[in-house]
Scaffold this active site. Structure first.
Site, PDB file in Angstrom:
ATOM      1  N   ASP A 167       0.848  -1.195   0.000  1.00 30.60           N
ATOM      2  CA  ASP A 167       0.000   0.000   0.000  1.00 30.60           C
ATOM      3  C   ASP A 167       0.882   1.243   0.000  1.00 30.60           C
ATOM      4  O   ASP A 167       2.051   1.198   0.398  1.00 30.60           O
ATOM      5  CB  ASP A 167      -0.951   0.001   1.188  1.00 30.60           C
ATOM      6  CG  ASP A 167      -0.247   0.264   2.503  1.00 30.60           C
ATOM      7  OD1 ASP A 167       0.670  -0.502   2.828  1.00 30.60           O
ATOM      8  OD2 ASP A 167      -0.607   1.225   3.214  1.00 30.60           O
ATOM      9  N   GLU A 196      -0.134  -0.439   5.765  1.00 31.82           N
ATOM     10  CA  GLU A 196       0.857   0.159   6.662  1.00 31.82           C
ATOM     11  C   GLU A 196       0.720   1.677   6.705  1.00 31.82           C
ATOM     12  O   GLU A 196       0.826   2.298   7.773  1.00 31.82           O
ATOM     13  CB  GLU A 196       2.269  -0.230   6.210  1.00 31.82           C
ATOM     14  CG  GLU A 196       3.360   0.112   7.207  1.00 31.82           C
ATOM     15  CD  GLU A 196       3.886   1.529   7.104  1.00 31.82           C
ATOM     16  OE1 GLU A 196       4.464   2.030   8.087  1.00 31.82           O
ATOM     17  OE2 GLU A 196       3.714   2.152   6.038  1.00 31.82           O
TER      18      GLU A 196
END
Length: 454
Positions: free
Chosen positions: A92, A156
């Protein structure tokens, strides 16, 4: 670059690495479905899973984590009796912020001036490619000498803790002898560095309400309590005159004893405008790695374009507090929330809620794994000694892993050196850094396997 066979193999693999990073960067995998389609993150997760399967990983799975995102897991068995090493990255990314400010499209890997530009190129899609390069180089030079687990997180950057919660519920999944977190970076381009500390973080949302609805500022301004003005006062209370963080109950005078960050270098790295002062006191290293630091991330208020002459009834802000090692995030958050409530003026109604958190992290740099990494980095970076530095950012998973596996050695390396400008527009990665760190990781795995035989 070293002439070691591993280095020669990694060099030969770099064109493939660029192609793969191009494919992975193309996914707009921001784990915020209000901004980007969930399908973009799912596409990136499947790409990572397919890459692991192609490398012979077993038990490859897309793990549905409690925050609604997916982490990708795979296991590559090693020789009998060999240690197991967990390799971490995340697919991500941060949103691109201002598309117009990107010189080339944010989700299109573009080579320019010897660097590869694109969101996630360094943070941290490039980190996953680094792991692939290291493993491929080992396969081409006698095989992977350790068992390898790979975990690639899907949220994250959002700080929502899905993987931490999943790991706590399935502690057997990520057990290993050593963990390499590929989400940090060298202190300076070309200077091999392990990250010894990370600040934790708490993220809070504060809302101030004063009126039943907005009012005409000509008729009511001057007596009617303005929620936006109240919020501004609250936010201003979080800093002293010199810009130091001032949260009631938190100390902010710790000193960093390790590698120092020269102020001139920091000004250049941070692109501070000429004549503008840095904020805070103490050394730059103190401010970045040893002390709490508050940042106002956003304010909900009318934009200048289209604003009306109104006294505002409601205003809110999102605030982060970076928490240094030695300070507990839970306690720091309590102090921050109490401070915001106490500093709200005019008896305005205030609501403060925590929306994310993570504990700080401190590695044991005297552990055997660090000796293995130091020797590897000397080969990957000829003539350079490995340095240990702090990092002001947060990787909440590190503390979770340290708690779950107290005997496991954790190392942090990665591609996010200052020139990478992670989280900003025009993020980039140095292909030379990707190449060197891939060599270092491969040699570390060899060294670590040998150290466990002794």
């Amino acid at each position: 670059m070293s002439t070691h066979p591993i280095a020669e193999t990694v060099a030969s693999l770099m064109p493939r690495a660029k192609t793969e990073l191009t494919e992975l960067v193309r996914f707009r995998s921001v784990a915020d479905w209000a901004q980007f389609p969930k399908s973009e993150s799912e596409g990136a997760a499947n790409w990572v899973a397919d890459a692991l399967r192609a490398e012979g990983f077993q038990d490859v799975a897309l793990l549905d984590t409690p925050d609604g995102t997916q982490s990708v897991y795979g296991y590559l068995p090693g020789p009998a009796g060999a240690p197991t090493v967990l390799l971490y990255a995340h697919y991500d990314v941060q949103p691109p912020l201002d598309d117009a400010a990107w010189i080339s499209p944010a989700f299109e890997l573009t080579e320019r001036d010897g660097r590869w530009y694109g969101r996630g190129a360094a943070d941290c899609k490039g980190g996953f490619i680094m792991h692939l390069l290291a493993l491929r180089a080992l396969k081409a030079n006698g095989g992977v000498p350790v068992g390898v687990k790979v975990i690639v997180e899907g949220s994250e950057e959002q700080g929502t803790g899905g993987l931490q919660q999943y790991a706590e519920a399935h502690p057997e999944l990520l057990t290993s002898d050593a963990i390499v977190i590929g989400d940090a970076g060298n202190f300076r381009l070309g200077l091999p560095t392990v990250t010894a500390t990370l600040r934790g973080m708490t993220l809070v949302r504060v809302q101030v309400d004063t009126l039943a609805g907005n009012l005409h500022s000509g008729m009511f301004g001057g007596a009617a309590p303005d929620a936006l003005a109240a919020l501004i006062r609250v936010l201003d209370s979080l800093r002293a005159e010199d810009g130091s963080t001032t949260v009631d109950g938190l100390t902010a005078d710790a000193v960093w004893e390790g590698l120092q960050y020269p102020e001139g270098d920091f000004r250049d790295d941070a692109r501070v405008l000429e004549g503008v002062d840095l904020i805070g006191d103490g050394s730059v290293s103190d401010r970045l790695w040893a002390r709490p630091a508050v940042t106002v991330l956003g304010i909900d208020c009318p934009p200048v374009v289209g604003a009306t002459p109104s006294v505002h009834a409601s205003a809110r802000a999102l605030i982060s507090l970076r928490v240094p090692p030695g300070m507990d995030t839970v306690e720091a958050n309590k102090h921050l929330m109490a401070h915001l409530e106490a500093k709200t003026p005019w008896n305005a109604r205030v609501k403060v809620e925590q929306v994310g958190s993570g504990q700080p992290f401190q590695a044991d740099t005297a552990s055997p794994a660090y000796a293995s990494m130091a020797a590897a980095m000397q080969v990957a970076y000829p003539g350079q000694e490995m340095q240990a530095a702090g990092m002001g950012g947060s990787i909440p998973l590190c503390n979770t892993l340290q708690t779950l596996y107290p005997d496991t050695e954790i190392l942090l390396i990665g591609l996010s050196e200052p020139e990478a400008q992670i989280h900003a527009v025009n993020e980039s990665v140095s292909p030379e850094e990707l190449e060197r760190l891939s060599v270092a990781e491969a040699l570390f795995l060899i060294n670590y396997a040998e150290s466990k035989k002794a």
